[in-house]
Design an enzyme around this catalytic site. Structure first.
Site, PDB file in Angstrom:
ATOM      1  N   HIS A 274       0.857  -1.188   0.000  1.00  0.00           N
ATOM      2  CA  HIS A 274       0.000   0.000   0.000  1.00  0.00           C
ATOM      3  C   HIS A 274       0.885   1.227   0.000  1.00  0.00           C
ATOM      4  O   HIS A 274       1.944   1.228   0.633  1.00  0.00           O
ATOM      5  CB  HIS A 274      -0.906   0.003   1.239  1.00  0.00           C
ATOM      6  CG  HIS A 274      -2.057   0.932   1.101  1.00  0.00           C
ATOM      7  ND1 HIS A 274      -1.970   2.262   1.418  1.00  0.00           N
ATOM      8  CD2 HIS A 274      -3.323   0.719   0.661  1.00  0.00           C
ATOM      9  CE1 HIS A 274      -3.135   2.823   1.173  1.00  0.00           C
ATOM     10  NE2 HIS A 274      -3.970   1.922   0.710  1.00  0.00           N
TER      11      HIS A 274
ATOM     12  N   ASP B 238      -7.954  -5.509   0.124  1.00  0.00           N
ATOM     13  CA  ASP B 238      -8.392  -6.303  -1.013  1.00  0.00           C
ATOM     14  C   ASP B 238      -7.998  -7.768  -0.908  1.00  0.00           C
ATOM     15  O   ASP B 238      -8.501  -8.609  -1.645  1.00  0.00           O
ATOM     16  CB  ASP B 238      -7.813  -5.721  -2.309  1.00  0.00           C
ATOM     17  CG  ASP B 238      -8.385  -4.350  -2.573  1.00  0.00           C
ATOM     18  OD1 ASP B 238      -9.590  -4.197  -2.392  1.00  0.00           O
ATOM     19  OD2 ASP B 238      -7.620  -3.439  -2.927  1.00  0.00           O
TER      20      ASP B 238
HETATM   21  N1  ACO Z   1       4.206  -7.617  -4.741  1.00  0.00           N
HETATM   22  C1  ACO Z   1       5.542  -7.588  -4.935  1.00  0.00           C
HETATM   23  N2  ACO Z   1       6.308  -6.499  -4.806  1.00  0.00           N
HETATM   24  C2  ACO Z   1       5.700  -5.351  -4.479  1.00  0.00           C
HETATM   25  C3  ACO Z   1       4.303  -5.285  -4.267  1.00  0.00           C
HETATM   26  C4  ACO Z   1       3.555  -6.475  -4.396  1.00  0.00           C
HETATM   27  N3  ACO Z   1       2.222  -6.474  -4.215  1.00  0.00           N
HETATM   28  N4  ACO Z   1       3.953  -4.025  -3.947  1.00  0.00           N
HETATM   29  C5  ACO Z   1       5.077  -3.303  -3.963  1.00  0.00           C
HETATM   30  N5  ACO Z   1       6.149  -4.101  -4.284  1.00  0.00           N
HETATM   31  C6  ACO Z   1       7.550  -3.697  -4.357  1.00  0.00           C
HETATM   32  C7  ACO Z   1       7.823  -2.902  -5.616  1.00  0.00           C
HETATM   33  O1  ACO Z   1       8.267  -3.732  -6.671  1.00  0.00           O
HETATM   34  C8  ACO Z   1       8.895  -1.949  -5.155  1.00  0.00           C
HETATM   35  O2  ACO Z   1      10.130  -2.642  -5.138  1.00  0.00           O
HETATM   36  P1  ACO Z   1      11.515  -1.845  -5.419  1.00  0.00           P
HETATM   37  O3  ACO Z   1      11.635  -0.833  -4.325  1.00  0.00           O
HETATM   38  O4  ACO Z   1      12.541  -2.928  -5.365  1.00  0.00           O
HETATM   39  O5  ACO Z   1      11.361  -1.223  -6.762  1.00  0.00           O
HETATM   40  C9  ACO Z   1       8.520  -1.647  -3.710  1.00  0.00           C
HETATM   41  O6  ACO Z   1       7.764  -2.806  -3.262  1.00  0.00           O
HETATM   42  C10 ACO Z   1       7.668  -0.394  -3.523  1.00  0.00           C
HETATM   43  O7  ACO Z   1       6.566  -0.490  -4.390  1.00  0.00           O
HETATM   44  P2  ACO Z   1       5.928   0.748  -5.173  1.00  0.00           P
HETATM   45  O8  ACO Z   1       5.193   0.251  -6.367  1.00  0.00           O
HETATM   46  O9  ACO Z   1       6.978   1.784  -5.385  1.00  0.00           O
HETATM   47  O10 ACO Z   1       4.911   1.261  -4.095  1.00  0.00           O
HETATM   48  P3  ACO Z   1       3.665   2.168  -4.393  1.00  0.00           P
HETATM   49  O11 ACO Z   1       3.375   2.869  -3.132  1.00  0.00           O
HETATM   50  O12 ACO Z   1       3.884   2.990  -5.611  1.00  0.00           O
HETATM   51  O13 ACO Z   1       2.516   1.118  -4.757  1.00  0.00           O
HETATM   52  C11 ACO Z   1       0.694  -0.366  -4.624  1.00  0.00           C
HETATM   53  C12 ACO Z   1       1.531   0.696  -3.906  1.00  0.00           C
HETATM   54  C13 ACO Z   1       0.244   0.157  -6.012  1.00  0.00           C
HETATM   55  C14 ACO Z   1      -0.564  -0.644  -3.815  1.00  0.00           C
HETATM   56  C15 ACO Z   1       1.570  -1.640  -4.794  1.00  0.00           C
HETATM   57  O14 ACO Z   1       1.959  -2.120  -3.515  1.00  0.00           O
HETATM   58  C16 ACO Z   1       0.836  -2.727  -5.566  1.00  0.00           C
HETATM   59  O15 ACO Z   1       0.878  -2.726  -6.805  1.00  0.00           O
HETATM   60  N6  ACO Z   1       0.160  -3.705  -4.861  1.00  0.00           N
HETATM   61  C17 ACO Z   1      -0.620  -4.714  -5.497  1.00  0.00           C
HETATM   62  C18 ACO Z   1      -1.962  -4.149  -5.948  1.00  0.00           C
HETATM   63  C19 ACO Z   1      -2.897  -3.894  -4.786  1.00  0.00           C
HETATM   64  O16 ACO Z   1      -3.084  -4.755  -3.919  1.00  0.00           O
HETATM   65  N7  ACO Z   1      -3.535  -2.713  -4.800  1.00  0.00           N
HETATM   66  C20 ACO Z   1      -4.530  -2.328  -3.782  1.00  0.00           C
HETATM   67  C21 ACO Z   1      -4.142  -1.102  -3.046  1.00  0.00           C
HETATM   68  S1  ACO Z   1      -5.265  -0.795  -1.748  1.00  0.00           S
HETATM   69  C22 ACO Z   1      -6.614  -0.129  -2.455  1.00  0.00           C
HETATM   70  O17 ACO Z   1      -6.615   0.481  -3.471  1.00  0.00           O
HETATM   71  C23 ACO Z   1      -7.834  -0.336  -1.734  1.00  0.00           C
END
Ligand code: ACO
Length: 432
Positions: free
Chosen positions: A309, A367
């Protein structure tokens, strides 16, 4: 409630010194007011995804991502979900205080007044293919409400704004249920105002005009809690979209339609659907290590859906409540060995112990469990994000209304760091 200026922050740039007020809110990080930066220095800030940027002052929702806290108007989400109900939460988000019995009764009556949609709107649905994604239908029909309710689109009139907010809260379940019924080819069910908000919604989705079946109270209670958990979440992508659309003076129905469009994305509200698809793809607990490996592989776009998140770097407090609801619903329905739940439980366990997820503070979000609950209630996957939109409507309208009332708000207009071509002369096509 207001903020106060705590101190000044200085920025030294090419020998010049600039002062910025540092604002202190009620709780949460202090905020540097850089609104005069460009006028004073000719420089912009660069903050893709607004990770360090507050776009507004708000009194509605507070999140402490490190602690895993979520407060609506100061009240913890778990208390509201476990002790309150959705309409009470709507009143709270809209008006700032919990209602007393009399206020609650009046509010419920008002919402009930608006649950029907204009009969002409029904015909919009015939223009959609039966296999249309219900979020596509919702984007269209919610935006179309502005063509029906001309008496509540003057955004400068507080009474019209209030009516528009009430209409949206009341009509969203009706439209969402119609979108579902359209996909089934079944007749639309009219709202029944003697049922509470969540039970009425379930009845419109699963009832038939040919039978008078009572709505299961445990399932209606679960639905109500799901709506509470989704009701607001501070300046998330869809809420910011609603605010941005509203900042131009667009009418509330158009603004909420823009929020619905944003919510649809798999990184936001679409994650519950994506999470179930992922659990189905994993198929068996034995396959989990392979998927965890894929999620950790930088060269693989696969991510564990329902994990991570932008704000929570701890357990999403909504996920904890959702996990409880999930067990209550499955127990009530007598589902003992749900294969998806078994995969989810094991995946959660493995991921919470894995260094990659621990170091990056990737915890399950709402989720992760909501999809299993929604599926158990009887909803198909493509309705999951629609349920999210129904619950979030009150957050969107509360935030929209707060924005309109805030005299410091201006049209949202971010700037850019331009890295394209410099000035050049047009060359006629025959010379290219
Ligand atoms: N699985 C694996 N790796 C992940 C995940 C994941 N679900 N989420 C983040 N990471 C990693 C990224 O690859 C990144 O790695 P790095 O630093 O080596 O590049 C690091 O963790 C940080 O991730 P970001 O994408 O920069 O974090 P951001 O805050 O932009 O994204 C998000 C948050 C979009 C929710 C992301 O965690 C994600 O895509 N999760 C899966 C989708 C999801 O569950 N979304 C629901 C959000 S809650 C809602 O809307 C109600």
């Amino acid at each position: 409630m207001t903020d106060k200026i705590k101190e000044k922050a200085n920025l030294k740039l090419n020998g010049d010194l600039y002062d910025f007020d540092v604002h202190e809110g009620t709780i949460g990080p202090d905020v540097l007011d850089i609104s005069k930066l460009y006028a004073q220095s000719g420089k912009f800030t660069y903050d893709p995804g607004f990770t360090s940027t507050a776009n507004c002052k708000s009194t509605i929702t507070y999140i402490d991502g490190e602690e895993g806290t979520l407060l609506y108007r100061g009240y913890p989400i778990d208390q509201l979900a476990e002790q309150g109900n959705y309409l009470e939460t709507c009143y709270l988000l809209l008006n700032g205080e919990l209602p007393n019995q009399d206020e609650y009764n009046k509010f419920e009556e008002t919402i009930n007044e608006y649950t029907l949609v204009n009969e002409q709107l029904n015909r919009f649905f015939t223009g959609f293919r039966p296999d249309a994604h219900p979020m596509a239908i919702m984007c269209g029909v919610v935006g179309a409400l502005s063509a029906f309710y001309h008496d509540s689109i003057d955004i400068n009139d507080p009474e019209q704004r209030r009516i528009a907010c009430h209409r949206l809260i009341a009509k969203m379940p009706t439209l969402a249920a119609m979108a579902y019924k359209h996909s089934l080819g079944q007749p639309f069910m009219y709202p029944k105002n003697d049922l509470d908000y969540a039970a009425n919604f379930l009845n419109m989705c699963f009832g038939l005009p040919t039978e008078d079946k009572e709505v299961d109270t445990t399932l209606a209670k679960a639905m109500d809690k799901i709506l509470i958990l989704h009701a607001d979440h501070e300046q998330n992508a869809s809420t910011s979209t609603v605010r941005l659309a509203g900042s131009s003076g667009a009418n509330p129905f158009a603004c909420i339609a823009s929020g619905i469009a944003c919510l649809w994305g798999p990184a936001h509200g679409g994650a519950n659907e994506a999470c179930i698809r992922m659990l189905e793809e994993i198929n068996n607990v034995d396959n989990i290590p392979e998927y965890v490996k894929k999620a950790k592989d930088k060269n693989d776009p696969f991510r564990l859906m329902g994990f991570g998140h932008r704000v929570y770097k701890n357990f999403d407090p909504r996920a904890k409540v959702m996990q409880k609801i999930c067990h209550e619903v499955l127990d009530h329905l007598g589902i003992k060995d749900d294969p998806l739940l078994a995969i989810a439980v094991e995946l959660e366990k493995i991921a919470l112990e894995d260094d990659y997820f621990v170091e990056k503070k990737l915890y399950p979000n709402i989720d992760f469990y909501s999809g299993i609950v929604m599926k158990s209630l009887g909803f198909p996957m493509d309705m999951f994000t629609v349920l999210f939109a129904v619950g979030r409507t009150v957050g969107w309208v509360s935030q929209w209304n707060e924005m309109i009332e805030d005299t410091s708000q201006r049209i949202g207009r971010p700037r850019q760091l331009y890295i394209g071509n410099e000035h050049r002369q047009y060359i006629g096509m025959h010379k290219r």
